[in-house]
Design a protein around this motif. Structure first.
Motif, PDB file in Angstrom:
ATOM      1  N   UNK B 246     -12.971  27.086  42.132  1.00 47.94           N
ATOM      2  CA  UNK B 246     -13.474  25.921  42.733  1.00 47.94           C
ATOM      3  C   UNK B 246     -15.218  25.953  42.204  1.00 47.94           C
ATOM      4  N   UNK B 247     -15.668  27.371  42.433  1.00 46.89           N
ATOM      5  CA  UNK B 247     -17.079  27.249  42.109  1.00 46.89           C
ATOM      6  C   UNK B 247     -17.534  26.872  40.925  1.00 46.89           C
ATOM      7  N   UNK B 248     -16.638  26.866  39.832  1.00 48.91           N
ATOM      8  CA  UNK B 248     -17.047  26.744  38.457  1.00 48.91           C
ATOM      9  C   UNK B 248     -16.835  25.292  38.399  1.00 48.91           C
ATOM     10  N   UNK B 249     -16.449  24.306  39.264  1.00 44.91           N
ATOM     11  CA  UNK B 249     -16.248  23.003  38.977  1.00 44.91           C
ATOM     12  C   UNK B 249     -17.383  22.262  38.564  1.00 44.91           C
ATOM     13  N   UNK B 250     -18.621  22.651  39.335  1.00 43.15           N
ATOM     14  CA  UNK B 250     -19.884  21.782  38.905  1.00 43.15           C
ATOM     15  C   UNK B 250     -20.320  22.189  37.417  1.00 43.15           C
ATOM     16  N   UNK B 251     -20.331  23.772  37.187  1.00 43.59           N
ATOM     17  CA  UNK B 251     -20.550  23.938  35.791  1.00 43.59           C
ATOM     18  C   UNK B 251     -19.988  23.564  34.692  1.00 43.59           C
ATOM     19  N   UNK B 252     -18.563  23.370  34.985  1.00 45.64           N
ATOM     20  CA  UNK B 252     -17.814  22.901  33.923  1.00 45.64           C
ATOM     21  C   UNK B 252     -17.927  21.153  33.680  1.00 45.64           C
ATOM     22  N   UNK B 253     -18.367  20.657  34.810  1.00 45.40           N
ATOM     23  CA  UNK B 253     -18.575  19.138  34.870  1.00 45.40           C
ATOM     24  C   UNK B 253     -19.583  18.777  34.196  1.00 45.40           C
ATOM     25  N   UNK B 254     -20.667  19.714  34.425  1.00 45.70           N
ATOM     26  CA  UNK B 254     -22.031  19.618  33.583  1.00 45.70           C
ATOM     27  C   UNK B 254     -21.777  19.850  32.037  1.00 45.70           C
ATOM     28  N   UNK B 255     -21.164  20.944  31.640  1.00 42.63           N
ATOM     29  CA  UNK B 255     -20.811  21.453  30.436  1.00 42.63           C
ATOM     30  C   UNK B 255     -20.014  20.344  29.681  1.00 42.63           C
ATOM     31  N   UNK B 256     -19.162  19.768  30.230  1.00 45.18           N
ATOM     32  CA  UNK B 256     -18.292  18.312  29.630  1.00 45.18           C
ATOM     33  C   UNK B 256     -19.229  17.220  29.629  1.00 45.18           C
ATOM     34  N   UNK B 257     -20.186  16.890  30.719  1.00 46.60           N
ATOM     35  CA  UNK B 257     -21.063  15.716  30.250  1.00 46.60           C
ATOM     36  C   UNK B 257     -21.994  16.046  29.266  1.00 46.60           C
ATOM     37  N   UNK B 258     -22.218  17.515  29.000  1.00 46.47           N
ATOM     38  CA  UNK B 258     -23.347  17.604  28.064  1.00 46.47           C
ATOM     39  C   UNK B 258     -22.682  17.988  26.687  1.00 46.47           C
ATOM     40  N   UNK B 259     -21.456  17.818  26.422  1.00 47.85           N
ATOM     41  CA  UNK B 259     -20.510  18.189  25.475  1.00 47.85           C
ATOM     42  C   UNK B 259     -21.307  17.609  24.048  1.00 47.85           C
ATOM     43  N   UNK B 260     -21.810  18.136  23.137  1.00 48.87           N
ATOM     44  CA  UNK B 260     -22.548  17.684  22.033  1.00 48.87           C
ATOM     45  C   UNK B 260     -21.988  16.864  20.910  1.00 48.87           C
ATOM     46  N   UNK B 261     -20.449  17.070  21.023  1.00 46.06           N
ATOM     47  CA  UNK B 261     -19.911  16.211  19.869  1.00 46.06           C
ATOM     48  C   UNK B 261     -19.524  15.043  20.043  1.00 46.06           C
ATOM     49  N   UNK B 262     -19.267  14.616  21.388  1.00 47.84           N
ATOM     50  CA  UNK B 262     -18.968  13.422  21.734  1.00 47.84           C
ATOM     51  C   UNK B 262     -19.372  12.810  22.985  1.00 47.84           C
ATOM     52  N   UNK B 263     -19.763  11.709  23.417  1.00 50.17           N
ATOM     53  CA  UNK B 263     -20.220  11.458  24.693  1.00 50.17           C
ATOM     54  C   UNK B 263     -19.143  11.374  25.805  1.00 50.17           C
ATOM     55  N   UNK B 264     -19.051  12.461  26.598  1.00 52.34           N
ATOM     56  CA  UNK B 264     -17.747  12.567  27.479  1.00 52.34           C
ATOM     57  C   UNK B 264     -18.459  12.478  28.998  1.00 52.34           C
ATOM     58  N   UNK B 265     -17.389  12.111  29.850  1.00 47.83           N
ATOM     59  CA  UNK B 265     -17.597  11.939  31.185  1.00 47.83           C
ATOM     60  C   UNK B 265     -16.751  12.791  32.309  1.00 47.83           C
ATOM     61  N   UNK B 266     -17.107  13.694  33.011  1.00 52.43           N
ATOM     62  CA  UNK B 266     -16.319  14.390  33.801  1.00 52.43           C
ATOM     63  C   UNK B 266     -16.498  14.098  35.203  1.00 52.43           C
ATOM     64  N   UNK B 267     -15.589  13.676  36.009  1.00 56.33           N
ATOM     65  CA  UNK B 267     -15.829  13.268  37.427  1.00 56.33           C
ATOM     66  C   UNK B 267     -14.983  13.967  38.350  1.00 56.33           C
ATOM     67  N   UNK B 268     -15.597  14.102  39.539  1.00 50.17           N
ATOM     68  CA  UNK B 268     -14.800  14.603  40.885  1.00 50.17           C
ATOM     69  C   UNK B 268     -14.212  13.723  41.417  1.00 50.17           C
ATOM     70  N   UNK B 269     -12.836  13.707  41.424  1.00 55.24           N
ATOM     71  CA  UNK B 269     -11.965  12.775  41.898  1.00 55.24           C
ATOM     72  C   UNK B 269     -12.285  12.093  43.486  1.00 55.24           C
TER      73      UNK B 269
END
Lengths: 231, 416
Positions: B246-269
């Motif tokens: 669970x500790x990695x949730x926010x890091x992963x969320x940030x990584x996906x939101x900043x994914x360079x190849x495509x504009x993506x969005x990760x949300x906490x349900x």
């Protein structure tokens, strides 16, 4: 210590909302143990007069001394207390709370009168004794008030007025709802108990035939004037 | 003793008093019932999806992503490429990932393409897994698993054929590739009940002859040819992600939101659900306000009852006054009487609520998927009861003050 139970001096009362009408009673006194019949037709102001004595309404002028206390000078709450302690009240009819037992009804005034409660050392026993002395059937105290006949209800009202031995009993036409025979029996018992306890009795009635039993009979118009201010 | 007489007086008027108490009880039961349904609905709503740490989709708004990925409301603005999906799936902090592909429908129900992992990882109501009420998870390319509502509404059973329509409310159907119902899910109370689930490959398969949202005229690839084709999706609509820790949730969320190849969005349900509830929550507040008005109405009814009893009780009050009761005692007796009625009404209302809950709980669960837990009265409910008693005392002051004035004016002499 005075031996006058009730003394009224220069009392004046003006009915609210009926401008100009006023009741004036210059003087009236009832000695301890004395019985007094106050005769008056309806409209003679006797109900108002009783309310003034009981302290549920306040005179504009004058004194109403009950056992030495001028209740006209007291605040509402204290007047109610004096009434509870010093006066036993008997109405014409419907004296009792219909939902209470006979015992509840007899003990009711003691609830508002701690000194009177103290005087009735064992209140329930005294209530039963009063019931027996007033010729009510044994075991009546646990009955619902409404199951009693009108005559019995009036006698329960006497027991309630007498409990804790207040110095003054005020009865407002207590026999008018009774037939002739019951009236006699009722008054016999009332006088017997009032004498036993040396209680003053002030009864109001329009029936002059009752007069012979009383120490004194007064007509309302002899002691009171109803004044109509010059309009 | 005064209390006993006051209660005896209430008993003497048992019918009107009983009706008043019943009215208060019903209103309190309604109010608490609405409160229960409200919190139950909120909890059920928040329990629509659990166990999923992140939902990934094309960049839009978090509520929008939640709406189309979980609630199947509205449409995705854009897709997520299969490559992005694979990039995320390959990350070391991703424990599991389930792709979702939406866009087709069957009758009024949405069709969702996903993998078998969906049945393992999709959790609702605090970690419950999906369960089959009938049949098995899809095995064949043209197998489908349908939600409980789909099965009941369209009276499907295992083995029935299904034709999927392209798009939503569309007349163009994927007639060439009929599906077969392989399993029916148990009722969950979530949007899964209204979903037709097929495999990711099946979504590709039915679109083999389609280009830019329309069927290529005259082209119809036979089913056995499709079966032998490479059916790797090119894009997905969204993905459910579970993280290793669970500790990695926010890091992963940030990584996906900043994914360079495509504009993506990760949300906490959970957060998005809260946000969404903030929007639909206005309705529940309105409902609560209406039921509070019902309680107020019942209390005003009690006030009217006390008012109408005053005249017949003038004699009773005169007796009390003659015995030495102060006008204030009369007032207190009436207020006390109202409080006793309100308290009995409130308590009876709670009893009614629990009886209602015991009866309605299984019905609500199976019909609406709304689970109302039966618990001991909460502090909030205790406050409601106390509030009703206080409000009863306050409204009774109006007739009680009138009785006060009457008993001052009447004194002990009442002409009957």
């Amino acid at each position: 210590m005075t031996n006058t139970t009730l003394e009224i001096t220069k009392l004046a009362y003006r009915w609210p909302g009926r401008a100009g009408f006023s009741l004036i009673v210059p003087h009236l006194s009832v000695a301890q143990g004395e019985s007094l019949l106050l005769l008056g037709e309806s409209g003679s102001g006797k109900s108002t007069f009783l309310s003034l004595i009981c302290g549920t309404i306040l005179p504009d002028k004058g004194r109403v001394d009950i056992a030495g206390t001028d209740i006209a000078a007291l605040s509402g709450g204290v007047r109610d207390k004096v009434r509870a302690e010093q006066i036993g009240v008997i109405f014409q009819q419907f004296n009792l709370l219909p939902f209470g037992s006979v015992m509840d009804n007899i003990l009711l005034p003691l609830h508002f009168a701690p000194a009177r409660r103290k005087r009735a050392a064992d209140a329930t026993t005294e209530a039963s004794q009063l019931c027996a002395a007033l010729g009510l059937p044994a075991g009546v105290t646990s009955a619902k008030a409404t199951t009693l006949s009108v005559g019995q209800q009036q006698r329960v009202a006497v027991a309630r007025a007498l409990i804790g031995q207040p110095p003054l009993i005020i009865a407002d036409e207590p026999t008018s709802a009774l037939d002739a025979n019951s009236q006699v029996a009722f008054l016999d018992l009332l006088f017997e108990q009032a004498n036993t306890h040396n209680t003053s009795l002030l009864m109001v009635s329009h029936d002059a035939r009752l007069g012979e039993r009383f120490d004194r009979v007064i007509r309302m118009e002899d002691i009171a004037q109803i004044e109509r201010a010059a309009a | 003793m005064i209390l006993r007489l006051a209660i005896a007086s209430l008993f003497a008027r048992a019918l009107t008093v009983g009706m008043t108490i019943l009215a208060i009880a019903l209103s309190v039961a309604l109010f608490l019932g609405v409160e229960k349904v409200r919190t139950g609905a909120k909890a059920s709503f928040a329990d629509t999806i659990s166990g999923t740490d992140l939902i990934v989709g094309a960049r839009s708004g978090s509520v929008q992503l939640l709406l189309y990925s979980v609630f199947r409301i509205g449409n995705a603005t854009n897709n997520v490429t299969w490559k992005s999906y694979q990039d995320i799936a390959a990350r070391s902090d991703v424990d599991w990932i389930v792709p979702i592909s939406l866009g087709d429908s069957h009758r009024q129900f949405r069709v969702m393409g996903t993998t078998q992992a969906f049945f393992r990882h999709y959790k609702y109501r605090q970690g419950r897994s999906l369960a089959m009420s009938n049949g098995t998870i899809m095995d064949d390319l043209f197998d489908t698993v349908i939600g409980a509502d789909v099965a009941t509404t369209l009276s499907y059973s295992v083995g029935d054929p299904i034709i999927v329509a392209h798009g939503l409310a569309s007349f163009t159907e994927h007639k060439d590739q009929p599906f077969r119902v392989s399993g029916i899910l148990e009722k969950t109370g979530t949007p899964v009940d209204r979903t037709v689930i097929v495999s990711m490959q099946a979504i590709e398969a039915i679109h083999v002859d389609w280009q830019s949202g329309a069927q290529v005229p005259g082209q119809s690839t036979p089913v056995d040819v499709i079966r032998n084709m490479e059916l790797t999706p090119t894009a997905i609509t969204a993905a459910l992600v579970g993280v290793e820790s669970p500790l990695q949730t926010f890091a992963l969320q940030r990584a996906i939101n900043q994914y360079p190849e495509e504009p993506l969005l990760a949300i906490l349900p959970g957060v998005a659900l809260q946000e969404l509830w903030g929007i639909v929550g206005i309705a529940e507040t309105a409902l609560l306000a209406v039921s509070a008005m019902v309680v107020v109405t019942a209390l005003i009814g009690m006030m009217a009852t006390i008012f109408s009893s005053l005249n017949e009780r003038r004699r009773e009050m005169a007796i009390f006054r003659a015995m030495g009761a102060r006008p204030f005692t009369i007032l207190s007796m009436l207020v006390l009487e109202a409080m006793v009625m309100a308290a009995l009404g409130a308590l009876f209302g709670v009893v009614l609520l629990y009886i209602g809950l015991i009866i309605a709980q299984p019905i609500l669960d199976s019909t609406f998927g709304l689970w109302l837990p039966i618990t001991a009265p909460t502090l909030r409910e205790v406050w409601v009861i106390l509030g009703v008693i206080c409000a009863g005392a306050i409204v009774s002051l109006v007739p009680a003050l009138r009785a006060y004035r009457m008993s001052v004016a009447d004194g002990m002499i009442v002409k009957t």
